[in-house]
Write a protein that holds these residues in place. Structure first.
Motif, PDB file in Angstrom:
ATOM      1  N   GLU A   1     -45.365   7.695 -39.185  1.00  0.00           N
ATOM      2  CA  GLU A   1     -45.655   8.567 -38.039  1.00  0.00           C
ATOM      3  C   GLU A   1     -46.656   7.907 -37.103  1.00  0.00           C
ATOM      4  O   GLU A   1     -46.545   7.992 -35.873  1.00  0.00           O
ATOM      5  CB  GLU A   1     -46.200   9.907 -38.537  1.00  0.00           C
ATOM      6  N   GLY A   2     -47.640   7.231 -37.693  1.00  0.00           N
ATOM      7  CA  GLY A   2     -48.640   6.532 -36.879  1.00  0.00           C
ATOM      8  C   GLY A   2     -48.078   5.338 -36.141  1.00  0.00           C
ATOM      9  O   GLY A   2     -48.680   4.857 -35.173  1.00  0.00           O
ATOM     10  N   MET A   3     -46.924   4.832 -36.569  1.00  0.00           N
ATOM     11  CA  MET A   3     -46.297   3.680 -35.926  1.00  0.00           C
ATOM     12  C   MET A   3     -45.501   4.057 -34.689  1.00  0.00           C
ATOM     13  O   MET A   3     -45.075   3.182 -33.932  1.00  0.00           O
ATOM     14  CB  MET A   3     -45.374   2.971 -36.929  1.00  0.00           C
ATOM     15  N   GLN A   4     -45.273   5.346 -34.479  1.00  0.00           N
ATOM     16  CA  GLN A   4     -44.458   5.790 -33.354  1.00  0.00           C
ATOM     17  C   GLN A   4     -45.134   5.442 -32.031  1.00  0.00           C
ATOM     18  O   GLN A   4     -46.359   5.522 -31.906  1.00  0.00           O
ATOM     19  CB  GLN A   4     -44.222   7.306 -33.418  1.00  0.00           C
TER      20      GLN A   4
ATOM     21  N   PRO B   1     -55.236  11.077 -40.732  1.00  0.00           N
ATOM     22  CA  PRO B   1     -55.573  10.232 -39.583  1.00  0.00           C
ATOM     23  C   PRO B   1     -55.813   8.775 -39.976  1.00  0.00           C
ATOM     24  O   PRO B   1     -55.480   7.858 -39.219  1.00  0.00           O
ATOM     25  CB  PRO B   1     -56.869  10.867 -39.037  1.00  0.00           C
ATOM     26  N   ILE B   2     -56.386   8.555 -41.160  1.00  0.00           N
ATOM     27  CA  ILE B   2     -56.637   7.194 -41.634  1.00  0.00           C
ATOM     28  C   ILE B   2     -55.316   6.466 -41.851  1.00  0.00           C
ATOM     29  O   ILE B   2     -55.141   5.314 -41.442  1.00  0.00           O
ATOM     30  CB  ILE B   2     -57.459   7.222 -42.945  1.00  0.00           C
ATOM     31  N   LEU B   3     -54.368   7.158 -42.483  1.00  0.00           N
ATOM     32  CA  LEU B   3     -53.066   6.550 -42.742  1.00  0.00           C
ATOM     33  C   LEU B   3     -52.299   6.294 -41.446  1.00  0.00           C
ATOM     34  O   LEU B   3     -51.628   5.262 -41.305  1.00  0.00           O
ATOM     35  CB  LEU B   3     -52.241   7.448 -43.665  1.00  0.00           C
ATOM     36  N   LYS B   4     -52.400   7.218 -40.499  1.00  0.00           N
ATOM     37  CA  LYS B   4     -51.724   7.024 -39.213  1.00  0.00           C
ATOM     38  C   LYS B   4     -52.299   5.813 -38.478  1.00  0.00           C
ATOM     39  O   LYS B   4     -51.559   5.007 -37.899  1.00  0.00           O
ATOM     40  CB  LYS B   4     -51.851   8.277 -38.349  1.00  0.00           C
TER      41      LYS B   4
END
Length: 202
Positions: free
Chosen positions: A157-160, A93-96
């Motif tokens: 993935e977090g950039m989507q 979650p932190i990386l996303k």
């Protein structure tokens, strides 16, 4: 089958250990020093990336306090990622969120390749500075490449784009079928600049 799974798990754990040990070696140079090295490598690979930062016009670039602070900040995040390898459920979650934050700076998935190459160059230099280049083995490099690939994939993935709220999807079928494909094309657009949050953040 259990034996195969156990062997895979052992290999994964071994690679985590290699990355952890390697990072402990490199960061003895000092986070600020490693950060400056990383950005030197980024700008060597993609000189145009310098234009993204507020310190771009400083005469003595690599003595810039802004660059040093930003480099240290980025390297600190790398350290957090390494520390989180044993707790992927907490790290993801932190990386996303970090990936999502970078969208507003114009960062695209293709940018992560530049940073990955720069990171590997920085590891080479760190080991050379410590006089232990022979310890940066093919196995260690492979462990880093796979680890960075996983980190980058999670950030991407977090950039989507987020899904539209349910209320917006209640319109005609054509509107409800809205462009996930278009969003995917936008995210996949190529770019030549390096990924990094602008120095205004530092």
């Amino acid at each position: 089958m259990g034996g195969a799974a156990s062997a895979i798990n052992e290999e994964v754990e071994a690679k985590k250990t290699l990355v952890e040990t390697s990072w402990a070696t490199v960061k003895t140079l000092g986070l600020e020093t490693v950060g400056v090295l990383l950005f030197k490598n980024i700008f060597t690979i993609a000189p145009e990336a310098l234009g993204l930062f507020s310190f771009k016009d400083e005469a003595d670039l690599y003595e810039s306090e802004s660059l040093k602070a930003h480099g240290k900040n980025v390297v600190t995040y790398v350290g957090h990622a390494v520390d989180g390898l044993r707790t992927p459920d907490k790290l993801a979650p932190i990386l996303k969120d970090l990936g999502k934050t970078h969208v507003k700076y114009g960062v695209l998935p293709a940018h992560f390749d530049v940073v990955g190459k720069a990171l590997m160059m920085t590891l080479d230099q760190g080991y050379a500075s410590a006089g232990i280049s022979d310890q940066l083995t093919a196995e260690v490099k492979e462990a880093w490449e796979q680890t960075y690939a996983a980190i980058a994939a999670t950030m991407i993935e977090g950039m989507q784009p987020e899904a539209a709220p349910a209320a917006e999807a209640a319109a005609p079928a054509e509107a409800a079928a809205a462009p996930a494909a278009e969003a995917a094309e936008t995210v996949a657009a190529p770019a030549a600049e390096a990924v990094a949050a602008p120095a205004a953040e530092a």
